[in-house]
Scaffold this motif. Sequence first.
Motif, PDB file in Angstrom:
ATOM      1  N   VAL A   1       2.601   1.371  -3.856  1.00 22.43           N
ATOM      2  CA  VAL A   1       1.689   1.883  -4.730  1.00 22.43           C
ATOM      3  C   VAL A   1       1.254   3.506  -4.678  1.00 22.43           C
ATOM      4  O   VAL A   1       0.694   3.928  -5.808  1.00 22.43           O
ATOM      5  CB  VAL A   1       0.141   1.060  -5.069  1.00 22.43           C
ATOM      6  N   ARG A   2       1.740   4.157  -3.630  1.00 22.17           N
ATOM      7  CA  ARG A   2       1.448   5.684  -3.552  1.00 22.17           C
ATOM      8  C   ARG A   2       2.364   6.203  -4.655  1.00 22.17           C
ATOM      9  O   ARG A   2       2.174   7.531  -4.848  1.00 22.17           O
ATOM     10  CB  ARG A   2       1.566   5.913  -2.108  1.00 22.17           C
ATOM     11  N   HIS A   3       3.488   5.725  -5.217  1.00 21.05           N
ATOM     12  CA  HIS A   3       4.361   6.254  -6.041  1.00 21.05           C
ATOM     13  C   HIS A   3       3.701   6.222  -7.550  1.00 21.05           C
ATOM     14  O   HIS A   3       3.663   5.125  -8.093  1.00 21.05           O
ATOM     15  CB  HIS A   3       5.600   5.538  -6.050  1.00 21.05           C
ATOM     16  N   ARG A   4       3.279   7.435  -7.849  1.00 20.90           N
ATOM     17  CA  ARG A   4       2.318   7.086  -9.159  1.00 20.90           C
ATOM     18  C   ARG A   4       2.860   6.931 -10.521  1.00 20.90           C
ATOM     19  O   ARG A   4       2.324   6.563 -11.322  1.00 20.90           O
ATOM     20  CB  ARG A   4       1.355   8.575  -9.243  1.00 20.90           C
ATOM     21  N   LEU A   5       4.184   7.546 -10.662  1.00 21.49           N
ATOM     22  CA  LEU A   5       4.744   7.615 -12.054  1.00 21.49           C
ATOM     23  C   LEU A   5       5.570   6.075 -11.941  1.00 21.49           C
ATOM     24  O   LEU A   5       6.711   5.802 -11.820  1.00 21.49           O
ATOM     25  CB  LEU A   5       5.838   8.370 -11.961  1.00 21.49           C
TER      26      LEU A   5
ATOM     27  N   MET B   1       9.659   0.860 -13.039  1.00 24.83           N
ATOM     28  CA  MET B   1       9.657   2.264 -12.783  1.00 24.83           C
ATOM     29  C   MET B   1      10.764   2.947 -13.707  1.00 24.83           C
ATOM     30  O   MET B   1      11.639   2.162 -13.871  1.00 24.83           O
ATOM     31  CB  MET B   1      10.019   2.754 -11.371  1.00 24.83           C
TER      32      MET B   1
ATOM     33  N   HIS C   1       0.652  -1.237   0.284  1.00 25.95           N
ATOM     34  CA  HIS C   1      -0.032  -0.042   0.093  1.00 25.95           C
ATOM     35  C   HIS C   1       0.987   1.192  -0.072  1.00 25.95           C
ATOM     36  O   HIS C   1       0.365   2.203  -0.648  1.00 25.95           O
ATOM     37  CB  HIS C   1      -0.983  -0.073   1.271  1.00 25.95           C
ATOM     38  N   GLN C   2       2.141   1.145   0.571  1.00 23.20           N
ATOM     39  CA  GLN C   2       3.034   2.314   0.680  1.00 23.20           C
ATOM     40  C   GLN C   2       3.725   2.643  -0.858  1.00 23.20           C
ATOM     41  O   GLN C   2       3.820   3.568  -1.238  1.00 23.20           O
ATOM     42  CB  GLN C   2       4.027   2.195   1.706  1.00 23.20           C
TER      43      GLN C   2
ATOM     44  N   SER D   1      11.885   8.204 -11.714  1.00 22.47           N
ATOM     45  CA  SER D   1      10.901   7.548 -10.585  1.00 22.47           C
ATOM     46  C   SER D   1      11.975   6.966  -9.563  1.00 22.47           C
ATOM     47  O   SER D   1      11.494   7.061  -8.167  1.00 22.47           O
ATOM     48  CB  SER D   1       9.887   6.946 -11.060  1.00 22.47           C
TER      49      SER D   1
ATOM     50  N   SER E   1       4.205   1.629 -12.904  1.00 22.11           N
ATOM     51  CA  SER E   1       3.097   0.471 -13.205  1.00 22.11           C
ATOM     52  C   SER E   1       3.155  -0.827 -12.253  1.00 22.11           C
ATOM     53  O   SER E   1       4.391  -1.200 -12.022  1.00 22.11           O
ATOM     54  CB  SER E   1       3.453   0.081 -14.651  1.00 22.11           C
ATOM     55  N   TYR E   2       2.175  -1.129 -12.029  1.00 25.36           N
ATOM     56  CA  TYR E   2       2.012  -2.201 -10.829  1.00 25.36           C
ATOM     57  C   TYR E   2       1.160  -3.438 -11.427  1.00 25.36           C
ATOM     58  O   TYR E   2      -0.045  -3.047 -12.068  1.00 25.36           O
ATOM     59  CB  TYR E   2       1.637  -1.716  -9.704  1.00 25.36           C
TER      60      TYR E   2
END
Length: 246
Positions: A88-92, A173, A85-86, A177, A94-95
């Motif tokens: 995926v807060r990095h927006r730039l 990333m 959850h921490q 990023s 792909s997950y």
Amino acid sequence: MPEKDLRVELLSMTPNSLELLYAAFRQCYHAGFVADMWPRLINGEVDKEKQAEFVSKILESGHTSPIEHVSFTFAVEGISRACSHQVVRHRLASYSQQSQRYVTESDMDYILPPAIAKIPEARERFERFMEEVGSAYKDLREILVNAGREDKANEDARFVLPQAAETKIVITMNCRSLIHFFNLRCCQRAQWEVRKMADEMLKICKDNFPAIFRYAGASCEQLGYCPEAERFACGRYPTLKQLTAK
């Protein structure tokens, strides 16, 4: 439901990454068309050390946007849902994360925090709760299946799963990023689990692309001072306020 250890593997990185960044940086300062020099770059006609030196020199000027052309893709397992959850807060980025809706968690693995692991009574209570959760999940799933909800049983039973539940994720990333990610997540103030994951990713990046990641890490390691307020600083580096105090 065993305890799971962290594992970080590099799946892929942009091919000809040094040559690509060299071409991208050169295009910014070159009157010609870099596509014309591209065959010479990938055929090894331009010395790689000179390319790396050029890229490093431009980076030192603060010009960093061209490094977005190169990306890394990692496969990670052995992290908790709390950690993911921490991340995926990095927006730039792909997950692609393992789904609790489609993957049955009857034999859920979990992450045991070190602070709990070293206290016997805390560990015993934690592990007992993990067993209770596993039992509740299995019971709920069986009840749902018997009630005719087999194709949706996982998505409802998962509501009892804890943040400690282990997950697997693929992360892509670009270099810019990643450097920002390392600035924040390799910091001593970052939560222990995401910092451990970031440290493993950083080792891989340094091994595979030292021209870009040689000096990457927590912000303080790049700046030479801690950018946090004094009350948050860990003490490894002086704060900017301390440095500028008269």
